[in-house]
Write an enzyme that holds these catalytic residues in place. Structure first.
Site, PDB file in Angstrom:
ATOM      1  N   ARG A   1       0.862  -1.178   0.000  1.00 21.84           N
ATOM      2  CA  ARG A   1       0.000   0.000   0.000  1.00 21.84           C
ATOM      3  C   ARG A   1       0.889   1.215   0.000  1.00 21.84           C
ATOM      4  NH1 ARG A   1      -0.672   2.296   5.440  1.00 21.84           N
ATOM      5  NH2 ARG A   1      -2.490   3.417   4.734  1.00 21.84           N
TER       6      ARG A   1
ATOM      7  N   GLU B   1       5.433   6.745   1.159  1.00 25.89           N
ATOM      8  CA  GLU B   1       5.946   5.468   1.655  1.00 25.89           C
ATOM      9  C   GLU B   1       5.333   4.336   0.847  1.00 25.89           C
ATOM     10  OE1 GLU B   1       6.297   6.719   6.390  1.00 25.89           O
ATOM     11  OE2 GLU B   1       4.813   5.233   5.747  1.00 25.89           O
TER      12      GLU B   1
ATOM     13  N   TYR C   1      -1.942  15.253  12.830  1.00 26.19           N
ATOM     14  CA  TYR C   1      -1.224  13.987  12.956  1.00 26.19           C
ATOM     15  C   TYR C   1       0.020  13.952  12.072  1.00 26.19           C
ATOM     16  CZ  TYR C   1      -0.212   9.040  12.284  1.00 26.19           C
ATOM     17  OH  TYR C   1       0.402   7.826  12.185  1.00 26.19           O
TER      18      TYR C   1
END
Lengths: 346, 317, 200
Positions: A223, A265, A316
């Site tokens: 992912r 990522e 976040y």
């Protein structure tokens, strides 16, 4: 395969840049104008030649400099590598996965020869060669996971499966988006993800866990995740927050294109054969807004994603201070016209 | 689910009821290494219907040239074990899945107690390799019917020495489960594989002695029980499927071309779990996966082993 | 650093109650945690053997050693320091059998020091019944210098080793037995919000 490794830095003078090829193959993560945290897991199958998905483990032009940066981080803080004592079978599994993958897919750079359990590993770009006995810890200069983890881009975490969940019981983590291995090592899946906002509430983490517990040998998955980083800095750890945190105060419309980076990522998960553990690889790709905007379609899309991001996620991901500036910088690429679905650059 | 074609390289009659099959890859490649306690699912074409049974891998986990399974002929079988015994010969080709492990050693443990009954010895045959490679403390307790039914007992005696204990029912030797469990030091894990009464006796004894649940491990593959025919309605594919008496719900869904993903097909792994949207009757849960609360809620079913008595059951598939 | 969502790694504490299914019981308490042991002994006494390790409360903590001595009797061992008690507990672990149930009461620092020792014998913290004694004070791990500051009662604390001002997050590590402390004024040196006692 011709790979020209670049000389560059990820700290101090920050000479990291992407070549035109590297920009073109950048794993841009937004197929649509809206973003919400989701599981979005898919089989980690072979992608197009030249793309970051061509091989199970991607080696690119930044390989040598990234491994060098990793070595600096580990030298200053050995706690970036940790492995609980029961993880030794899993350590050898990961060594095998990485060595076999690299020597098969990048034969000009990496060579692995086996004579029974006697293995010889040659890493030509880093100038490393060792002959060792597979399964015998004393035949390598350090633990097998650290040895191989220093020779591969990205962060690696090994998960132990027991008690109906997964525990992050080993890791080599030097390019993380603000989480601490020394703090998180040994945590269960839900404890580890506790700080992710809005995810536990909507059951995303439960579903992802169930999926991962059923991960099959030989069927890895992947992912994409993303955040933003100021300057091309790999080590945005909480440990070194005092070093990189203040950068957030100095973003202007003039320097945003150069300093603000989209950090993607590529997360891949492999079931490990001997230990029945799972290795979680988090490979970080950095691109500055200037580089991103060489494909206006990407800048336009990213503008829309960033503009409408939920405040919890802004907090976040640590974007609050420079969010408005980045949105304004990107807005000049957005004429408001509709964009078709897909992550392609043009 | 990736599968691989294998050729039966050797068959050995181990006991009057157990055959040991040595499998090699048809394409000549190496198998992946695996972890002790893993199983594979063997697909058999029995009279045009694909039948799938899970069998534990027995060999050394680092032997990538051959996989080993053992099959006990089941008296009341739907045909899987009988087919393996009567129709599979050296040279036969079968299809197997990659190894899956639902019964692995807990490597944090300070000691491991393995309790086997009959054919339940098979997952321990590979676990013992892991125990020895890691230098772990262990003891093995193996109970079987009579001397001729003690599959691999001679091999185990020579390989494990004093760590192996045998209990032969016909000689009046009884395994005292509470006694074994009550003398174990802190950090011990117990693993049991065997007939249901033995598994339940271990779970019960551990509970009574105050063992924490996460130190107690069992594996049971349930042969899917047969029952009365019933019908189910499928919400997403908008169709009705009949489950005949000699077929599982999972097989009926697969035959209709709408089978969910599945792995162990024995009620252990939970991969084929389905949501039940509406139900006017009763589900007969035969799995070891769903919690008691999930079972009594009537909102979930494992179609590989569970059945229902109803006129209307709407599944979310 | 204010976060508008709940962090799920925070441990839950309960009230000590004997477990019915057991082979033996081991109770460890410190200072004010002695009250939880007294309450435990108000319940029906288990049939299995019981051992109690108690650390005398010091000047800043309550001491129940006299009452415990009367109530518990031979099953009680009293220690002057936490170190002595934990060492005595640790030395007994190799002789204990599976089925031994563990109970602990004291400050959070004490509870997790004990859990770390038990983990060396593969006794997971989830298997240990934990009751927080009368303080909510927290052990705080400095993510920058890796030192742990015990018994923190405030939202922000100076690290006992590197002196950085740490914001005490709700994120908890069972492995370290501590909450995460992150430098509060890293982005803007000297800008430290009011320090308040919130874990009295």
């Amino acid at each position: 395969m011709g790979l020209a490794f670049k000389e560059e830095t990820f700290r101090d003078d920050y000479t990291y840049r992407n070549s035109l090829d590297a920009i073109r193959r950048f794993p841009f993560p937004f197929p649509e104008d809206k973003y919400m945290y989701s599981v979005n897991i898919e089989p980690h199958v072979k992608g197009k030649p030249g793309s970051v998905l061509e091989f199970p483990l991607d080696i690119d032009e930044h390989y040598v400099s990234e491994c060098r940066d990793k070595a600096i981080t580990l030298a200053r803080d050995p706690g970036r590598y940790a492995s609980l004592p029961h993880m030794m079978d899993a350590q050898w599994d990961v060594l095998e996965l990485i060595m076999e993958s690299l020597s098969r897919d990048y034969p000009e750079q990496f060579k692995l020869t086996k004579d029974g359990n006697r293995w010889t590993w040659q890493n030509l770009p880093l100038g490393i060669e060792n002959t060792f006995t597979f399964g015998d810890r004393s035949s390598l200069p350090m633990e097998p996971f650290e040895y191989v983890g220093r020779q591969i881009q990205g962060d690696w975490v090994i998960l132990d499966q027991r008690e109906g969940t997964l525990f992050a019981d080993a890791g080599i983590v030097t390019s993380q988006a603000d989480w601490s291995l020394a703090f998180d090592v040994g945590m269960s899946w839900h404890q580890w993800h506790a700080p992710v906002p809005r995810a536990t509430e909507i059951g995303v983490m439960d579903r992802a866990l169930k999926f991962m517990m059923n991960l099959q040998l030989g069927e890895p998955v992947r992912r994409l995740n993303w955040t933003m980083t100021l300057n091309p800095r790999l080590d945005t750890s909480p440990e070194n927050y005092p070093l990189w945190g203040p950068d957030r105060n100095h973003i202007t419309l003039d320097n945003a294109g150069d300093r603000v980076h989209l950090r993607v990522e590529l997360q891949t998960l492999f079931r490990l054969p001997r230990s029945n553990g799972i290795v979680f690889s988090i490979r970080c790709y950095l691109i500055s807004l200037n580089e991103l905007a060489t494909y206006p379609r990407w800048a336009k899309r990213f503008h829309r994603i960033l503009k409408d991001l939920h405040p919890d996620l802004l907090e976040y991901k640590g974007l609050t201070k420079f969010h408005a500036t980045a949105v304004e910088w990107l807005s000049r690429y957005d004429d408001g016209a509709p964009l078709d679905i897909g992550t392609h650059p043009e | 689910m990736s599968t691989v074609n294998v050729r039966v390289a050797a068959i050995e009659q181990v006991t009057p009821l157990v055959k040991h099959f040595t499998l090699v890859r048809e394409d000549g490649q190496a198998f992946p290494p695996f972890s002790g306690g893993s199983h594979v699912v063997v697909a058999m074409d029995i009279g045009g219907r694909i039948h799938r049974n899970a069998y534990s891998l027995m060999g050394a986990p680092d032997d990538t040239q051959a996989y080993h399974i053992s099959v006990r002929r089941q008296e009341r079988s739907r045909g899987g074990s009988a087919y393996m015994h009567d129709n599979v010969a050296e040279g036969s080709v079968l299809q197997i899945t990659m190894p899956v492990n639902l019964f692995q050693l807990i490597r944090m443990g300070r000691k491991h107690v393995l309790i086997a009954g009959g054919i339940g010895i098979t997952p321990f045959m590979s676990q013992l390799h892991d125990l020895k490679r890691n230098g772990f403390e262990y003891e093995l307790h193996y109970a079987f019917r009579s001397p001729e039914h003690g599959a691999f007992s001679a091999q185990l005696k020579s390989e494990c020495g004093e760590r192996a204990h045998f209990y032969i029912d016909s000689l009046g030797q009884q395994l005292d489960i509470p006694a074994v469990l009550s003398r174990q030091p802190l950090g011990t894990h117990v693993y049991v594989c065997g007939p249901a009464p033995m598994v339940n006796a271990v779970l019960e004894a551990a509970r009574e002695l105050g063992w924490p649940e996460n130190h107690v491990h069992s594996e049971q593959f349930t042969a899917p029980p047969m029952g009365d025919a019933f019908k189910v309605q499928l919400a997403k594919s908008n169709m009705e499927v009949e489950v005949t008496a000699d077929m599982t719900l999972l097989e009926a869904l697969e035959t209709a071309g709408v089978g969910p993903d599945s792995l162990c097909r024995g009620g252990a792994c939970g991969r084929c779990e389905l949501d039940v949207l509406e139900l006017d009757g009763e589900i007969f849960h035969h799995d070891h996966y769903l919690s008691d609360a999930e079972k009594s809620s009537g909102k979930k079913i494992l179609p590989c082993v569970s059945r229902a008595r109803c006129t209307h059951m709407l599944l979310d598939i | 650093m204010e976060r508008g969502y709940r962090i799920r790694s925070k441990p839950n504490y309960e009230t000590l109650v004997w477990k019915e299914k057991a082979s033996a019981h081991v109770v460890v308490a410190k200072g004010a945690g002695g009250m939880a042991v007294l309450q435990l002994f108000q319940q029906m006494h288990p049939v299995q053997p019981v051992t109690v390790f108690y650390v005398r409360g010091d000047s800043t903590d309550k001491d129940y050693s006299q009452t415990l001595t009367k109530l518990v009797g031979d099953e009680l061992q009293v220690f002057d320091t936490q170190m002595e008690a934990l060492y005595a507990f640790y030395r007994r672990l190799p002789d204990m059998k599976m089925g031994t149930r563990f109970y602990v009461s004291g400050t959070e620092s004490f509870i997790w020091s004990l859990c770390k020792l038990a983990a060396l014998f593969d006794i997971q913290e989830s298997e240990i019944v934990k009751q927080l004694s009368n303080s909510l004070s927290r052990p705080v791990y400095c993510v920058h210098c890796k030192a742990t500051t015990p018994n923190v009662t405030t939202n922000i604390v100076a690290c006992s080793k590197c002196s950085r001002k740490l914001f005490v997050r709700d994120h908890f590590s069972r492995h370290l037995g501590a909450y995460m402390g992150l430098m509060i004024d890293a982005e803007n040196p000297g800008e430290v919000p009011a320090i308040e006692e919130i874990y009295p």
